[in-house]
Scaffold this motif. Structure first.
Motif, PDB file in Angstrom:
ATOM      1  N   SER A  27       0.803  -1.218   0.000  1.00  0.00           N
ATOM      2  CA  SER A  27       0.000   0.000   0.000  1.00  0.00           C
ATOM      3  C   SER A  27       0.836   1.268   0.000  1.00  0.00           C
ATOM      4  CB  SER A  27      -0.934   0.023   1.213  1.00  0.00           C
ATOM      5  OG  SER A  27      -2.039  -0.817   1.007  1.00  0.00           O
ATOM      6  N   THR A  28       1.984   1.237   0.643  1.00  0.00           N
ATOM      7  CA  THR A  28       2.722   2.480   0.836  1.00  0.00           C
ATOM      8  C   THR A  28       3.832   2.735  -0.166  1.00  0.00           C
ATOM      9  OG1 THR A  28       4.170   1.440   2.469  1.00  0.00           O
ATOM     10  CG2 THR A  28       2.208   2.593   3.299  1.00  0.00           C
ATOM     11  N   HIS A 140      -5.540  -1.555   1.039  1.00  0.00           N
ATOM     12  CA  HIS A 140      -5.627  -0.701   2.232  1.00  0.00           C
ATOM     13  C   HIS A 140      -6.582  -1.323   3.251  1.00  0.00           C
ATOM     14  CE1 HIS A 140      -3.337   2.260   0.151  1.00  0.00           C
ATOM     15  NE2 HIS A 140      -4.311   3.025  -0.300  1.00  0.00           N
TER      16      HIS A 140
END
Length: 160
Positions: A27-28, A140
């Motif tokens: 996600s990041t 997420h």
């Protein structure tokens, strides 16, 4: 029975926490990095990950943690411990429903669709753009759910 419960909660906290970390990485920065390269390269990289992950130690963590959550659900119900059992049920539900089942229902079908395209034609580019947005959104969800499950299991351990 108490030692089984404690070991189950420790293992579930660790399993869901590790899974959260893996999802967090996607996600990041992993999906962001893939969005910055040409669609053809991003598709190839993601397809390679999707093939690799099902044969990796990740599966020996992801699936057994879900099974352990079912065991914890049974333990919580058959020996109700008030708030501890409520936390155990919350953690198990978060992991099984929002992490494990959402993977099967949302992320895996998107992976299967991605596997069927290659190249950088308009169809591939359009699918890749949609894939990046939708897959990451569901990732997420999986990240937050897995992390919250881990927190619930740790909290249950503190009061059991």
């Amino acid at each position: 029975m108490q030692i089984v419960l404690i070991l189950s909660l420790v293992a579930a906290a660790l399993g869901s926490g590790l899974v959260a970390g893996i999802f967090f990485a996607f996600s990041t920065f992993i999906m962001t990095a893939f969005s910055r390269i040409p669609a053809e390269q991003g598709i190839a990289a993601m397809n390679s990950i999707n093939v690799t992950i099902v044969r990796s130690p990740f599966m020996a963590l992801f699936v057994p943690t879900a099974i352990l959550c079912l065991v914890i659900t049974v333990l919580a119900v058959i020996n109700w411990r008030g708030g501890a059992s409520a936390l155990m049920l919350a953690g198990a539900a978060l992991y099984v429903v929002a992490s494990f089942l959402s993977t099967i229902i949302f992320n895996v079908p998107m992976n299967d669709a991605l596997e069927k395209v290659s190249g950088n034609g308009p169809e591939a580019v359009a699918l890749w753009s949609t894939y990046l947005e939708d897959w990451t959104w569901w990732n997420h969800v999986r990240t937050v759910a897995s992390l919250l499950a881990s927190v619930a299991f740790v909290r249950a351990l503190m009061i059991v």
